[in-house]
Design an enzyme around this catalytic site. Sequence first.
Site, PDB file in Angstrom:
ATOM      1  N   GLY A  35       0.882  -1.101   0.017  1.00  0.00           N
ATOM      2  CA  GLY A  35       0.131   0.056  -0.099  1.00  0.00           C
ATOM      3  C   GLY A  35       0.982   1.242  -0.012  1.00  0.00           C
ATOM      4  N   GLY A  37       4.361   0.968  -0.700  1.00  0.00           N
ATOM      5  CA  GLY A  37       5.276   0.823  -1.762  1.00  0.00           C
ATOM      6  C   GLY A  37       5.170   1.135  -3.145  1.00  0.00           C
ATOM      7  N   ASN A 142       6.943  -0.044  10.644  1.00  0.00           N
ATOM      8  CA  ASN A 142       6.590   0.059  12.021  1.00  0.00           C
ATOM      9  C   ASN A 142       6.723  -1.106  12.672  1.00  0.00           C
ATOM     10  OD1 ASN A 142       6.011   2.975  12.283  1.00  0.00           O
ATOM     11  ND2 ASN A 142       4.153   2.714  11.082  1.00  0.00           N
ATOM     12  N   HIS A 200       8.187   7.682  16.952  1.00  0.00           N
ATOM     13  CA  HIS A 200       7.085   7.719  15.951  1.00  0.00           C
ATOM     14  C   HIS A 200       6.041   6.852  16.227  1.00  0.00           C
ATOM     15  CE1 HIS A 200       5.559   8.061  11.793  1.00  0.00           C
ATOM     16  NE2 HIS A 200       5.701   6.705  11.536  1.00  0.00           N
ATOM     17  N   MET A 251       1.920   8.647   3.312  1.00  0.00           N
ATOM     18  CA  MET A 251       2.960   8.046   3.933  1.00  0.00           C
ATOM     19  C   MET A 251       4.132   7.975   2.730  1.00  0.00           C
ATOM     20  SD  MET A 251       4.895   7.088   6.384  1.00  0.00           S
ATOM     21  CE  MET A 251       6.558   7.481   5.550  1.00  0.00           C
TER      22      MET A 251
END
Length: 338
Positions: A35, A37, A142, A200, A251
């Site tokens: 998603g 990438g 993450n 983060h 992102m």
Amino acid sequence: MLSALARPAGAALRRSFSTSAQNNAKVAVLGASGGIGQPLSLLLKNSPLVSRLTLYDIAHTPGVAADLSHIETRATVKGYLGPEQLPDCLKGCDVVVIPAGVPRKPGMTRDDLFNTNATIVATLTAACAQHCPEAMICIISNPVNSTIPITAEVFKKHGVYNPNKIFGVTTLDIVRANAFVAELKDLDPARVNVPVIGGHAGKTIIPLISQCTPKVEFPQDQLTTLTGRIQEAGTEVVKAKAGAGSATLSMAYAGARFVFSLVDAMNGKEGVVECSFVKSQETDCPYFSTPLLLGKKGIEKNLGIGKVSPFEEKMIAEAIPELKASIKKGEEFVKNMK
């Protein structure tokens, strides 16, 4: 000092679409079919800063590469599929970006991703340590508060650790802070710059509104709400997508912005500043995000935390125990690996 050096948000992205930029970076995206990438690869393909784009994943990369290769920009694109093709994907890379891993679903924290993503990051960074030890490594996977210590420990195991070349990409926190402040103050978001320090995840995300350029003032209740929104913005998107994913497009934008800043600095551009979660001596936390002056060899200078308000000071103190625990969890994971 920081404000003078920091260029407005998004300037690197806009500049990367101009034709005057140098065009020589070899960039690999690991997790290119996912998603984040796919849109990240699109933004990188669209930039004249990139001359070669290599895409890796465990599924669908030949299709993503074929699709992107039809775009009329200079970067060559090649897809690599599965672990046996990973070494070829990495050879000669200047920058490796890693968005690989599972995304968050409603009710999950970034820490819930640890068990799956820790293994993925350890495996991919071990390949980087072997096949492109000199490359800049940008980790998006993450929980970044743990995956950066994992990356560092893996590179140490291979005897090629350079703390100036390993970055936890926290840029989305800055992008969000800029957007939210601009919205509240009716400013052009491209002209707003809010440093975001710490980590983060949740309370470790510390926006330094007191250091915002241009200078902005908020009553304390509004400041508390704004800070909370920046800290939980990822959850806001996860909820809004109702089980269909997490923040992927914003992102990808933030990841591309960081890569373009890094490549600009590697090309000799001066005064390039980005916040990133890195090995640090700014606090008693071994890793901490602060504004960094980037250079040809990665981090040129850590610009530190600077002057903060009592409200921000309190947030830093509260974040450190959580950060230390996440860092230790990442380090222990590598130590206990078979």
